[in-house]
Design an enzyme around this catalytic site. Sequence first.
Site, PDB file in Angstrom:
ATOM      1  N   SER B 153     -61.571 -39.604 -59.815  1.00  0.00           N
ATOM      2  CA  SER B 153     -60.269 -40.148 -60.726  1.00  0.00           C
ATOM      3  C   SER B 153     -60.545 -39.451 -61.940  1.00  0.00           C
ATOM      4  O   SER B 153     -60.624 -38.329 -61.972  1.00  0.00           O
ATOM      5  CB  SER B 153     -60.087 -41.578 -60.440  1.00  0.00           C
ATOM      6  OG  SER B 153     -59.054 -42.057 -61.073  1.00  0.00           O
ATOM      7  N   GLU B 248     -51.476 -41.604 -51.681  1.00  0.00           N
ATOM      8  CA  GLU B 248     -51.975 -41.814 -53.108  1.00  0.00           C
ATOM      9  C   GLU B 248     -50.756 -41.221 -54.101  1.00  0.00           C
ATOM     10  O   GLU B 248     -50.213 -40.431 -53.927  1.00  0.00           O
ATOM     11  CB  GLU B 248     -53.189 -40.862 -53.704  1.00  0.00           C
ATOM     12  CG  GLU B 248     -54.432 -41.426 -53.280  1.00  0.00           C
ATOM     13  CD  GLU B 248     -55.414 -40.685 -54.036  1.00  0.00           C
ATOM     14  OE1 GLU B 248     -55.239 -40.726 -55.251  1.00  0.00           O
ATOM     15  OE2 GLU B 248     -56.127 -40.042 -53.601  1.00  0.00           O
ATOM     16  N   HIS B 278     -56.056 -44.084 -53.161  1.00  0.00           N
ATOM     17  CA  HIS B 278     -56.968 -43.352 -54.125  1.00  0.00           C
ATOM     18  C   HIS B 278     -58.611 -43.752 -54.098  1.00  0.00           C
ATOM     19  O   HIS B 278     -58.973 -44.694 -53.751  1.00  0.00           O
ATOM     20  CB  HIS B 278     -56.470 -44.011 -55.411  1.00  0.00           C
ATOM     21  CG  HIS B 278     -56.956 -43.401 -56.839  1.00  0.00           C
ATOM     22  ND1 HIS B 278     -56.802 -42.287 -57.235  1.00  0.00           N
ATOM     23  CD2 HIS B 278     -57.483 -44.027 -57.914  1.00  0.00           C
ATOM     24  CE1 HIS B 278     -57.257 -41.984 -58.350  1.00  0.00           C
ATOM     25  NE2 HIS B 278     -57.730 -43.029 -58.739  1.00  0.00           N
TER      26      HIS B 278
END
Lengths: 308, 308
Positions: B153, B248, B278
């Site tokens: 991320s 996602e 995610h």
Amino acid sequence: MTSTQSPSTESEAQRALFHQFGERLTADPPLELQAIREMFEEFHTLAAEPTQVCYEEVDAGGVPAMWCLPVGAAQDRVMLFAHGGGFVTNGMCSHRKMAGHLAKAAGVRGLVIEYRRAPEHPYPAQLEDGITAYRWLLGQGIEAGHIFTAGDSAGGNLATTLPLKARAEGLPLPAAIVALSPWYDMEAKGETLVSNAATDALVRPGLAEGMTAMFLGETGSMSDPLANPLYADMAGMPPIFLTAGSWEALQDNADRMAAIARSAGVDTTLEIVPGMQHVFTFQAGRSPEADQTIATIGRWVRPKLGLG
Amino acid sequence: MTSTQSPSTESEAQRALFHQFGERLTADPPLELQAIREMFEEFHTLAAEPTQVCYEEVDAGGVPAMWCLPVGAAQDRVMLFAHGGGFVTNGMCSHRKMAGHLAKAAGVRGLVIEYRRAPEHPYPAQLEDGITAYRWLLGQGIEAGHIFTAGDSAGGNLATTLPLKARAEGLPLPAAIVALSPWYDMEAKGETLVSNAATDALVRPGLAEGMTAMFLGETGSMSDPLANPLYADMAGMPPIFLTAGSWEALQDNADRMAAIARSAGVDTTLEIVPGMQHVFTFQAGRSPEADQTIATIGRWVRPKLGLG
């Protein structure tokens, strides 16, 4: 240490975190249980990662658990560790690091059990899970005399009641009990609840009572010796090491158990560390008080397990 | 894996946790930042403890960090890992287990850095800390070609911008980049923000935008290539492995970077795993998809580090 010694600078971090938690616990509106659980998971941030310890999740006869595996530990000696959190919060992850430090100091493998929690599972689910894990260890070929129970706060209660329950079930007893800031007093009768109210940053009036209500549920009794071992017959129990901080509202839980155990002829060690908070060993690897107490416990327990 | 393959039963646990988090993130009144941070710390519960990995906290030139030390790892090869959490939440503890699994699969030591977080420390504090840790590794005698950057991320962003910044500072480049569900798109322009809105349990409209505002602060730019490497010149960058889940909202961050990197001549691998959320690698040791991707990354990166 003498009672005039000042708490270390490092220990201020625990007081600060506990103060913040204590404020949030007494805020209006009250926190949801889920939020309290998430908050208390942060206890682990007080401890440093112990070096030279690996981990392995394991099913201990149906009880989720985690091995703390110090490099070079005796493979046939085990600390059975019960985490604290009022029987309502926390788990094997929040206590992994403290348990890892303890196992390393003792030179043994540590098994941190994740017993069912109240209020979803009131007493005696926790003790049942503790006994299940203990039986599982025995079934793995670990001798009872090579096991010690340990725990903090509610886990210190469980570390104490587990041998009592084992005796009741005709199981061999472990070699020793280590209770860190144990919480035994389901009746909230302790004098230090009042006398240390101003110095305990976390355990404020009502907190223990609320957890007791969830722990005992509708059927448990505040004077059941397996829920409140201040009512237990400790005669014949293994050597016990009790520690607490002198600033704890729950300090006299340790004091009273020490008196009860000594009266019953149990080999008893009580260490009250000046200026320390509840479960000051959370600061394992971070405060000199935590490290000194953990080292002391290691030296105390090793000969009881037949280790040099 | 084909796009028609169903997500594993095990992966439902992540969707359930993310859904719960997503609901709480969009509740009214909105959560305080502290509560979001505590909630996101729970990401770690998705991963199993990796076996045969020890840990050691370290000061990486002023940046707090944690070594993940797999037993038998190459001592002179290192994964420099940046955690996710929008540059606002999480830390080395919440990502320790996932990083431990990755380091073990790669056969190297993992260094998880705890960079300063926004909004207290907006961009470029995170990148500065990443570069500081990278310089520290080089100063420890680790060759740049024996290091790969990795992150999930926001940490996938940092794993990508770190080599860009290293080049700008005249430092040698690492051997590879691994970006897990990377978040690059500070402008929230991605098509999958809309097309996957119904399947992403966590990243709902507004979440990324809120974190962008905190990350960039008053002076950062959404098109600064060191904050949003979709604007970067990737020519000359090391081989990059990108992965994301097909459910996602941020999926096309990986897609777009793969296209940019390939156009620039970078050795690029893109893996989109069907039905995954995610950072599905949070489920390391718990879901087959996480384990397969981590194993694939291990096989991909080892030869780039000169490991067999």
